[in-house]
Write a protein that holds these residues in place. Structure first.
Motif: not given
Length: 383
Positions: A103-107, A147-154, A191-198, A358-360
């Protein structure tokens, strides 16, 4: 085929909003809807000169009404080239077992990869060099998400946990526990406040990132969940599974709003919303990628030519939204014209199944990753 969810179906509040609407039942055959084209801003333009591909098992519905939200194409966009020319820019190596996701980072400055070797690696996209290797999981890792702000990676692992990594400290900030089997897929809300997993426990879980707690457990599917994602504003969650179903959920209530499926129910490998969430791209293990209109519950395009019978391959919108890109079990990367459905470029170089794509976010760059006999990541740039 659409499978309605009874009282859980909600009606659209306004015409042409990104959220899907429930259908009241069979309708009289109406003219075919125009097919989608995603512009550089992520909105959907409708090209009435192209006829859509309609699944023979989907009930006809009324065509979408014109929306003021759909911009007029700029002349420069109309003249954009129809055929890409992606070429290898970098070959990245370092993983010792099958790579599962990239996955590419948001920036767009970094690329995260994960593999069965229990490692997450961060790569410098511009220089094609390794930045850091993150260690923390005790079993193989199946997915990563920024995360959308790029501060975290799950990262989602076979050790039944999700690690949330701080990009400031490059250490684990949270460990989410609750899945009772392998965690296969993960994604952050916009918003980076929620995470969804499966995972292989057949559930979809919604997490509070700040508290590190599970908020909702959705008994989503009857087989392992292979992909989960949020729509553009975080109000919807989409999930797909080995049961062949794609389900749309209300994020706040956890109610199932709609189920999309074909009669044959091929195993679903991956899903991705279009930028405005009107459409959803679905890769399936019958060697087909489908584009579904979520409002009308109709398959409007199908893309074939690649091979996908065994693995959960990624299929994504290419940068700019004019093309569809997918990995393939014949060691190649396939690129289709979104409108015409024709294969317009095939990228060769990998020596094993191309499982991850992944797409830039801003540039005409895509990344691909391969399994055991190759173990490389390739960065491709459109010349």
């Amino acid at each position: 085929m659409e499978v309605n969810q009874g009282p859980n179906i909600v009606e659209d509040a306004a015409r042409d909003t990104p959220a899907p609407v429930a259908e009241s039942g069979p309708q009289s055959p109406d003219p075919q809807p125009a097919t989608p084209m995603l512009d550089q801003d992520g909105d959907t333009n409708m090209d009435t000169k192209q006829e859509p591909i309609q699944s023979p098992n989907v009930l006809p519905a009324s065509p979408p009404q014109p929306s003021s939200e759909i911009p007029v194409r700029a002349e420069s966009e109309k003249k954009a080239k129809d055929t890409p020319c992606y070429r290898t820019k970098y070959i990245l190596t370092g993983h010792t077992k099958s790579i599962s996701a990239i996955k590419f980072s948001p920036d767009g400055t970094m690329l995260a990869s994960c593999a069965a070797d229990k490692l997450v690696k961060l790569w410098d996209v511009e220089r094609g060099e390794i930045i850091r290797t993150l260690e923390g999981h005790t079993e193989g890792i199946s997915d990563v998400a920024w995360s959308a702000d790029g501060d975290y990676l799950a990262s989602a692992s076979d050790d039944k946990t999700i690690c949330i990594w701080s990009m400031e400290t490059l250490t684990v900030a949270r460990v989410l526990k609750g899945h009772t089997n392998f965690v296969f897929c993960v994604n952050f809300s916009p918003q980076s406040n929620l995470l969804v997993s499966g995972g292989f426990d057949e559930t979809v879980r919604i997490w509070d990132v700040a508290r590190g707690r599970s908020m909702k457990i959705l008994p989503a599917h009857s087989d392992p969940v292979t992909a989960v994602t949020f729509n553009h504003d975080g109000t919807l969650i989409a999930s797909c599974a080995m049961d062949g179903l794609v389900r749309l959920w209300d994020t706040e209530s956890g109610q199932c709003l709609k189920t999309l499926a074909d009669d044959d129910n091929p195993i679903c490998s991956h899903i991705e919303f279009s930028p405005n969430s009107r459409y959803i791209l679905v890769g399936t293990q019958d060697s087909t990628v489908r584009l579904w209109d979520t409002q009308m519950s109709r398959c409007v395009k199908t893309y074939t030519g690649h091979v996908n019978r065994t693995y959960s391959l990624f299929a994504v919108f290419a940068p700019g939204g004019r093309y569809i890109v997918s990995g393939s079990e014949d060691s190649k990367v396939y690129i289709w014209n979104l409108q015409t459905r024709k294969v317009i470029q095939v990228l060769e170089g990998h020596r094993d199944v191309v499982i991850a794509i992944a797409s830039h976010p801003t540039r005409p760059i895509i990344a691909s990753a391969s399994t055991e006999k190759d173990l490389s990541i390739r960065i491709w740039e459109d010349a």
